[in-house]
Design a protein around this motif. Structure first.
Motif, PDB file in Angstrom:
ATOM      1  N   ARG A  27       0.888  -1.110   0.016  1.00 59.12           N
ATOM      2  CA  ARG A  27       0.145   0.143   0.035  1.00 59.12           C
ATOM      3  C   ARG A  27       0.809   1.236   0.082  1.00 59.12           C
ATOM      4  O   ARG A  27       0.761   2.268  -0.827  1.00 59.12           O
ATOM      5  CB  ARG A  27      -0.884   0.065   1.074  1.00 59.12           C
ATOM      6  CG  ARG A  27      -1.986  -1.118   1.252  1.00 59.12           C
ATOM      7  CD  ARG A  27      -2.875  -0.765   2.368  1.00 59.12           C
ATOM      8  NE  ARG A  27      -2.109  -0.724   3.732  1.00 59.12           N
ATOM      9  CZ  ARG A  27      -1.939  -1.749   4.264  1.00 59.12           C
ATOM     10  NH1 ARG A  27      -2.048  -2.912   4.199  1.00 59.12           N
ATOM     11  NH2 ARG A  27      -1.422  -1.633   5.470  1.00 59.12           N
ATOM     12  N   GLY A  28       1.747   1.418   0.844  1.00 58.60           N
ATOM     13  CA  GLY A  28       2.731   2.511   1.091  1.00 58.60           C
ATOM     14  C   GLY A  28       1.860   3.753   1.318  1.00 58.60           C
ATOM     15  O   GLY A  28       0.767   3.790   1.818  1.00 58.60           O
ATOM     16  N   PRO A  29       2.553   4.792   1.413  1.00 63.26           N
ATOM     17  CA  PRO A  29       1.847   6.061   1.900  1.00 63.26           C
ATOM     18  C   PRO A  29       0.741   6.419   0.635  1.00 63.26           C
ATOM     19  O   PRO A  29       0.838   5.867  -0.356  1.00 63.26           O
ATOM     20  CB  PRO A  29       2.758   7.044   1.758  1.00 63.26           C
ATOM     21  CG  PRO A  29       3.899   6.621   0.991  1.00 63.26           C
ATOM     22  CD  PRO A  29       3.899   5.106   1.108  1.00 63.26           C
ATOM     23  N   MET A  30      -0.059   7.435   1.154  1.00 69.87           N
ATOM     24  CA  MET A  30      -1.189   7.574  -0.039  1.00 69.87           C
ATOM     25  C   MET A  30      -0.774   8.154  -1.321  1.00 69.87           C
ATOM     26  O   MET A  30      -1.283   7.683  -2.159  1.00 69.87           O
ATOM     27  CB  MET A  30      -1.888   9.040   0.719  1.00 69.87           C
ATOM     28  CG  MET A  30      -3.188   9.234  -0.209  1.00 69.87           C
ATOM     29  SD  MET A  30      -4.074  10.807   0.307  1.00 69.87           S
ATOM     30  CE  MET A  30      -4.512  10.272   2.209  1.00 69.87           C
ATOM     31  N   ALA A  31       0.341   8.845  -1.656  1.00 66.56           N
ATOM     32  CA  ALA A  31       0.849   9.386  -2.804  1.00 66.56           C
ATOM     33  C   ALA A  31       1.674   8.178  -3.602  1.00 66.56           C
ATOM     34  O   ALA A  31       1.818   8.289  -4.860  1.00 66.56           O
ATOM     35  CB  ALA A  31       1.658  10.398  -2.779  1.00 66.56           C
ATOM     36  N   ALA A  32       1.827   7.196  -3.005  1.00 72.28           N
ATOM     37  CA  ALA A  32       2.657   5.926  -3.774  1.00 72.28           C
ATOM     38  C   ALA A  32       1.516   5.285  -4.483  1.00 72.28           C
ATOM     39  O   ALA A  32       0.564   5.081  -4.424  1.00 72.28           O
ATOM     40  CB  ALA A  32       3.251   4.929  -2.846  1.00 72.28           C
ATOM     41  N   GLU A  33       2.097   4.502  -5.542  1.00 69.09           N
ATOM     42  CA  GLU A  33       1.680   3.636  -6.263  1.00 69.09           C
ATOM     43  C   GLU A  33       2.583   2.490  -6.685  1.00 69.09           C
ATOM     44  O   GLU A  33       3.425   2.486  -7.476  1.00 69.09           O
ATOM     45  CB  GLU A  33       1.352   4.362  -7.754  1.00 69.09           C
ATOM     46  CG  GLU A  33       0.496   5.323  -8.031  1.00 69.09           C
ATOM     47  CD  GLU A  33       0.104   6.016  -9.173  1.00 69.09           C
ATOM     48  OE1 GLU A  33       0.513   5.702 -10.047  1.00 69.09           O
ATOM     49  OE2 GLU A  33      -0.721   7.110  -9.101  1.00 69.09           O
ATOM     50  N   VAL A  34       2.440   1.471  -5.770  1.00 64.17           N
ATOM     51  CA  VAL A  34       2.952   0.258  -5.902  1.00 64.17           C
ATOM     52  C   VAL A  34       2.661  -0.765  -6.717  1.00 64.17           C
ATOM     53  O   VAL A  34       1.434  -0.945  -6.952  1.00 64.17           O
ATOM     54  CB  VAL A  34       3.007  -0.445  -4.380  1.00 64.17           C
ATOM     55  CG1 VAL A  34       3.961  -1.701  -4.307  1.00 64.17           C
ATOM     56  CG2 VAL A  34       3.503   0.602  -3.255  1.00 64.17           C
ATOM     57  N   THR A  35       3.714  -1.157  -7.716  1.00 66.71           N
ATOM     58  CA  THR A  35       3.369  -2.056  -8.730  1.00 66.71           C
ATOM     59  C   THR A  35       3.955  -3.439  -8.421  1.00 66.71           C
ATOM     60  O   THR A  35       3.264  -4.581  -8.852  1.00 66.71           O
ATOM     61  CB  THR A  35       3.909  -1.600  -9.975  1.00 66.71           C
ATOM     62  OG1 THR A  35       5.189  -1.536 -10.036  1.00 66.71           O
ATOM     63  CG2 THR A  35       3.095  -0.360 -10.608  1.00 66.71           C
ATOM     64  N   GLN A  36       5.009  -3.692  -7.746  1.00 67.51           N
ATOM     65  CA  GLN A  36       5.460  -4.935  -7.312  1.00 67.51           C
ATOM     66  C   GLN A  36       6.176  -4.681  -6.064  1.00 67.51           C
ATOM     67  O   GLN A  36       6.916  -3.922  -5.818  1.00 67.51           O
ATOM     68  CB  GLN A  36       6.478  -5.406  -8.446  1.00 67.51           C
ATOM     69  CG  GLN A  36       7.001  -6.469  -8.209  1.00 67.51           C
ATOM     70  CD  GLN A  36       7.821  -7.235  -9.435  1.00 67.51           C
ATOM     71  OE1 GLN A  36       8.446  -6.172 -10.200  1.00 67.51           O
ATOM     72  NE2 GLN A  36       7.978  -8.293  -9.763  1.00 67.51           N
ATOM     73  N   VAL A  37       6.171  -5.889  -5.283  1.00 65.99           N
ATOM     74  CA  VAL A  37       6.989  -5.985  -4.061  1.00 65.99           C
ATOM     75  C   VAL A  37       7.579  -7.324  -4.247  1.00 65.99           C
ATOM     76  O   VAL A  37       6.655  -8.450  -4.193  1.00 65.99           O
ATOM     77  CB  VAL A  37       6.152  -6.032  -2.768  1.00 65.99           C
ATOM     78  CG1 VAL A  37       7.044  -6.251  -1.557  1.00 65.99           C
ATOM     79  CG2 VAL A  37       5.568  -4.602  -2.895  1.00 65.99           C
ATOM     80  N   THR A  38       8.928  -7.693  -4.432  1.00 71.23           N
ATOM     81  CA  THR A  38       9.712  -8.992  -4.182  1.00 71.23           C
ATOM     82  C   THR A  38      10.181  -8.904  -2.829  1.00 71.23           C
ATOM     83  O   THR A  38      10.643  -8.090  -2.082  1.00 71.23           O
ATOM     84  CB  THR A  38      10.693  -9.078  -5.162  1.00 71.23           C
ATOM     85  OG1 THR A  38      11.647  -8.061  -5.006  1.00 71.23           O
ATOM     86  CG2 THR A  38       9.930  -8.713  -6.539  1.00 71.23           C
TER      87      THR A  38
END
Length: 88
Positions: free
Chosen positions: A62-73
């Motif tokens: 999720r991260g902070p509001m302004a982040a746009e996470v596409t992948q977490v390895t």
């Protein structure tokens, strides 16, 4: 105690991702660090209780509001030296 290294991709630099990760990790009682990588990703290394690392991983998506996470390895790693959680 265990440790994990995460690589987070997407819009994760310049959006307070590292500082927010530090706050989450500290609240979970984890040690480690979060740092920007030259390729635009954020590297997060965390050590502590397995359940806390799992909770951090869910938050990293999720991260902070302004982040746009596409992948977490995630990969297992050796726990970093030192106490507390820092940003680099």
């Amino acid at each position: 105690m265990s440790a994990a290294r995460f690589l987070v991709s997407g819009r994760v630099q310049g959006v307070f991702y590292r500082a927010s990760t530090r706050e989450q990790a500290q609240a979970l009682g984890l040690s480690g660090y979060a740092k920007n990588l030259p390729d635009g990703r954020v590297e997060v290394v965390a050590s502590g209780e397995d359940a806390a690392i799992d909770a951090l991983e869910r938050w990293l998506w999720r991260g902070p509001m302004a982040a746009e996470v596409t992948q977490v390895t995630r990969e297992h790693c050796v726990a970093p030296d030192g106490d507390g959680f820092r940003t680099a």
